[in-house]
Design a protein around this motif. Sequence first.
Motif, PDB file in Angstrom:
ATOM      1  N   GLN A 464       0.817  -1.214   0.000  1.00 10.46           N
ATOM      2  CA  GLN A 464       0.000   0.000   0.000  1.00 10.46           C
ATOM      3  C   GLN A 464       0.855   1.269   0.000  1.00 10.46           C
ATOM      4  N   ILE A 465       1.913   1.288   0.799  1.00 10.04           N
ATOM      5  CA  ILE A 465       2.719   2.498   0.954  1.00 10.04           C
ATOM      6  C   ILE A 465       3.830   2.595  -0.084  1.00 10.04           C
ATOM      7  N   TYR A 466       4.536   1.468  -0.308  1.00  9.00           N
ATOM      8  CA  TYR A 466       5.741   1.508  -1.150  1.00  9.00           C
ATOM      9  C   TYR A 466       5.575   0.831  -2.510  1.00  9.00           C
ATOM     10  N   GLU A 714      -1.925   2.081  11.375  1.00 11.57           N
ATOM     11  CA  GLU A 714      -2.765   3.276  11.262  1.00 11.57           C
ATOM     12  C   GLU A 714      -1.994   4.531  11.647  1.00 11.57           C
ATOM     13  N   ILE A 715      -1.122   4.423  12.658  1.00  4.41           N
ATOM     14  CA  ILE A 715      -0.294   5.567  13.055  1.00  4.41           C
ATOM     15  C   ILE A 715       0.632   5.970  11.913  1.00  4.41           C
ATOM     16  N   GLU A 721      -0.122  10.517   5.669  1.00  6.79           N
ATOM     17  CA  GLU A 721      -1.158  11.402   5.130  1.00  6.79           C
ATOM     18  C   GLU A 721      -0.851  12.863   5.444  1.00  6.79           C
ATOM     19  N   TYR A 722      -0.381  13.115   6.662  1.00  4.67           N
ATOM     20  CA  TYR A 722      -0.007  14.476   7.033  1.00  4.67           C
ATOM     21  C   TYR A 722       1.266  14.902   6.291  1.00  4.67           C
ATOM     22  N   LEU A 868      -7.417  16.252   9.515  1.00  4.33           N
ATOM     23  CA  LEU A 868      -6.587  16.136   8.318  1.00  4.33           C
ATOM     24  C   LEU A 868      -7.041  17.110   7.231  1.00  4.33           C
ATOM     25  N   ILE A 869      -8.365  17.193   7.010  1.00  5.08           N
ATOM     26  CA  ILE A 869      -8.893  18.130   6.015  1.00  5.08           C
ATOM     27  C   ILE A 869      -8.551  19.563   6.413  1.00  5.08           C
ATOM     28  N   GLU A 870      -8.710  19.858   7.705  1.00  5.60           N
ATOM     29  CA  GLU A 870      -8.382  21.197   8.204  1.00  5.60           C
ATOM     30  C   GLU A 870      -6.898  21.506   8.005  1.00  5.60           C
TER      31      GLU A 870
END
Length: 968
Positions: A464-466, A714-715, A721-722, A868-870
Motif C-alpha cells: 500500500q505504501i511503497y 494506522e499511526i 497522510e499528514y 486532516l482536512i483542516e
Amino acid sequence: MLSFIKKTTLKNHQRKIDRLKPSVNIKLGLELPTSAIAEISSLAKYVSQINSLEEKVKALSDQGLRDKTEEFKEHVFKKEKELESQIIELKERFNTAVIPEEKDKLHLSLKNLHNKVFDNILCEAFSVVREAARRVCNMRHFDSQLLGGIILHQGKIAEMATGEGKTLVATLPAYLNALLGRGVHIVTVNDYLARRDREWMGPIYEFLGLSVGVIQHDLDPDARRYEYSKDVTYGTNNEFGFDYLRDNMVIDKSEMVQRPFHYAIVDEVDSILVDEARTPLIISGPAEESTEKYYIADKVISKLKGKVVSEKEQIDAKYKGIDISQGYDYLIDEKAHAVHLTEEGEVKVSKSLGIPSLHEIETIEWRHHIIQALMAHSPMYRKDVQYIIKDGKVVIVDEFTGRIMPGRRWSDGLHQAIEAKENLKIERENQTLATITFQNYFRMYEKLAGMTGTAFTEAQEFKQIYKLDVIPIPTNRVLIRKNYPDIIYKTEKEKFDAIILEIVECYKNGQPVLVGTISIENSEIISNLLQERGIPHNVLNAKYHEMEAQIIAQAGRFKAITIATNMAGRGTDILLGGNPDFLTKTLLREEKIAQENKDYNDKFKLYIEKFRKQASDEHNKVIETGGLHVIGTERHEARRIDNQLRGRSGRQGDPGSSRFYVSLEDDLMRIFGSDRLIGLLDKFSWQAGQAIEHPWVSKSIETAQRRVEQHNFEIRKQLLEYDNVMNKQREVIYGRRKQVLEGQDIKEDIFIIADEILDIYIQQFLSGEERDYDGLDRSLKDTFGIVVENFPPEADPPLAEEELKDYIFEKIKEVYHQKEITNAEQLKFLERFICLQVIDTKWKEHLYAMDTLREGISLRAYGQRDPLIEYQREAFNMFSGMIESIKLESVQALFKVKLSMPRQVKGVFDSVPQSYIHPEKETFKEPHVEPGMPQETPSKPVVKTKEVGRNEPCPCKSGRKYKKCCGR
C-alpha cells in the motif's frame, strides 16, 4: 474440496520445479503462500540458466571476468537508448497522472521498462558475480540466493530466513544495476554493518572493475561526495536521509553530495521502512523560547490526580453514561499514547498558573506544556525502559533494539519535559529546519528493493505504501528447528522463575541459550537472577554495534548464555560452536596487531586454524545438546519481531529450538489482551508457579499482536497522510532551489514575477472608479525602486489599463537592464544568492508555522471537523501566502540591492547550530470526540508516589519545604 484444490495446485507448482532438476536446487514447502510458489516457479528458469553458464564462466581468466563488465555496460547503454523514448513518455504520463490507481499502474510499467534494459544479460551477469565471489571471498551463491537476487532486481522484497546470506545476495542486483553508472545505494541499519558489508562484499565489485563506497557518520562533505560518486555505496537510512535534507539547505551546487536517486536495496527492510518509518527525520535549530516554563509545568502537575482508564471503563463510559473523569484531573490512555486533562484538571492548572484559562490565545501554550509534563511522568516514559540518565542527560533507548541513541531527542517539547522531571538542565527548544519521512524519502528512488527475514506479516503495508511485493524464499536447507508452544503464567515473577529454571537446565546440558528481552529493565532482572545462581552469561543492552556483533557471534558456543534485546546483533550469524573469524580478530586486537602490521597475515592464519578446530569440536558437542535454544521472555507487540528472535536458531539446517514465556502482567496482554479471556483465566484456581497451555490463550496472544500491528499501521499511515501535505510543498521549494543552484538564468523568472506583481498593483489601484495614481506610484517605488516620470494620466485620451501596464513594465525592465550593464557578473551572483536567502528564510518560517499548526490541529475534532482536512486546507493557504511573499521579497531585494559583493556568503541555515533528530513518536493524535472519553483504550495502573509531609523537603528539589513550594 477447497483444501484438495489448494494441495493439488501446490503439487503442480512443485512439479514445475522438479522438471528443472538437477540444474535448480530449490525445495518448495507447503508453508509458503501459493502466490510465492507461483512467483518462484516462474523465476526458476533464470536460476537454471545461470547454473548452465557456470562452467563457461569458470573457464574465464581473472581479466576475462573483468572484461565482462565493460561488455555488459555497452549492452545496457545501447538497450536504454532504444527504450529512451518509451521511458520519457511513461515518466511524463506518471508526473501528470492524478488518479492514484493510474499512477500505480504507470509506476509498475516504468519499473518493468527499466528492468527490460537488463533482460538479456541478467543470467550471465549473475553467473559472473557468483564466480567473482567464489574467487575473491571463497563464497558461492546458493540457488536460493540467486532467486533472492532476481527478486531484488525486479524491485521487490525478498523474505529470506536468518543465516541465508542476504549480504551476499545483494551483490547480484547491485552489480547488475550499477552497470548504468548512476549509483546503487545499499541501506543498512547501523554504521557498523555498513562498514562491515563494504569491507566484506566490496572486493567482489572491485574485482569486477566497479568502485565501492561507504557513508559513515563522521565524514565531511567532500568525503561524502566522493563516496556517493562510487558505483555502489553502503550507508545507513539516517545518513542517506539527512544528506538529502542537507543537500537542500546548501547555497552552492558544489556543496551537494548526493546524485539523483537510481536504485536502492534496503537491508532489514521491515526495521527501516516499518519500525523507523513511524517518525520523520528532522534537522532542527534552537528556537527562542524560555526553558523555565518546563520547570513550572513540572511543579504544577505534582498537585494533580491522574487515572489510567481500562478498556472496560471506556466501554462503560460510552454505553452506560458513566463519567470516568469525575474526581480526576487527567486521564492516561496508554494504547493511544496520550494524556487528557479533565475539566477539573484544567481549572486547577489555570488556578496554579494564575491565568484565566488554558484556551486563550495568550495562554494556550501552557496547555501544551502541561500535557507534555504529564506524558513525561506517565508510565509510557519510564526511566531505564524508554530512557536512561547518562552524564547528566536524558538518553533515549530504542524501543525496538534496546540500544541507546545519543544525540537523538523526542520532539514537541517532550524531551525537555522529561529533563524537568529528572531535575536536569533543559536543552533549548528546537525548531524544525528540514524534515522528511522515510516513506517519502525512499519513494523518490526510480527502483526500490528490500530484504529481511520477516516481512510477510507486513505485506499489506509494503504494497500500500511503497508498492513493493513481498516474496518469501525457501531456505537453502530444510528448517528443523522445534518451536515449542508458549507457556503462560499468571504473574511476571512466576514467569521469570520458570525462565531461570529452563536456562539453568540448558546450561547443565551444555546447550547454548539466547534470551530475548524487550527492555533493559527485563534483561537486568534476568541477569541478576542468573548471577544469584552463579551462571556465567553475557548481557547485550545499549552497547556499541561492533561489540554486540562480536558477542552475538559467539552465542552458539557450548554452555554460552546470552541475554539480548530482541534485535540485538542483527546482521551477524550465530554459528554453533562459535565464529572462528571473530575469535581470531578479537585476539589480534587484544595483542594490538593491526592489519597494517607485517605479521598480521601470518598470525591470522595461525590463529584461525586453531579456532576452526576448536569451533568444529564445539559444534559437534552443541549439535548433541539440540543446538541453540531461544527463549523469549515476553511476546513483542509485532509478530515479526518474535520471528526475528526465533530465527536466530536453526540457520542452514542446524538443529535448534525456541520457546516464548508470557504472563498476564505483560504489557501486550494487559493493554491489548482480551478482557474476556483474562477474566476467564482469572476464574481458574491457579497455584503459585502453575503454567497454562491452551489454544485459546495462544490465539488470544496472536489476536493481541494483530491488533497492535493494525494500530501501529494506522499511526504510520496517518503520519504519511499528514507528511504528504508537506511533501508536495517540499517538492516545490526544493525544485525551485535546485533551479537556482544549477545556475539557470533566473532573470526571465524575475520579470515574470514582476509582471504578476504589477498586475496586482494595477488591479488594486486602478480598477475602481477613482484611480489612485499616487498609491500606484508609492508601491512601484517601494517594490521596484522606480519613479515613473511623466506619468501617463495626463495622456489624452488616458491610457487603458493594458497600455499603462505595458508602459510601466518597460520602465521596470529598463531599470533592471541598467543594473545588468553596470556589473552583469555581480548581478547574476546576487540573483542566485538573494533568491536562495529569501526562499530559505520563508521556508524556515513556514516550517515553524506548520509545527505550530500541527500541534493544535487535532483539537479541531472537538468542533466536528476532520483534522486532516483542516490541516490540508490551512497548510495550502499558508503555503500560497508564503509563495507570494517569496516572490515579492525576492523582487524587492533584487531591484533595490546595491551591486557589491557581500563580505561573507552565509546561508540562512548556516547561521544556526543544527541537530539531527529521528524521534520515536509523532504528534498527530486525533482525539475521540465523545465528552469525558479518552482517545482509545488504556489500562496500565497509575504509578503512585509516596505522600509528602507538609514540612518535608519538596520533591522538586527546590530546597524549600513542601508547604512553601509545590504544596501551596
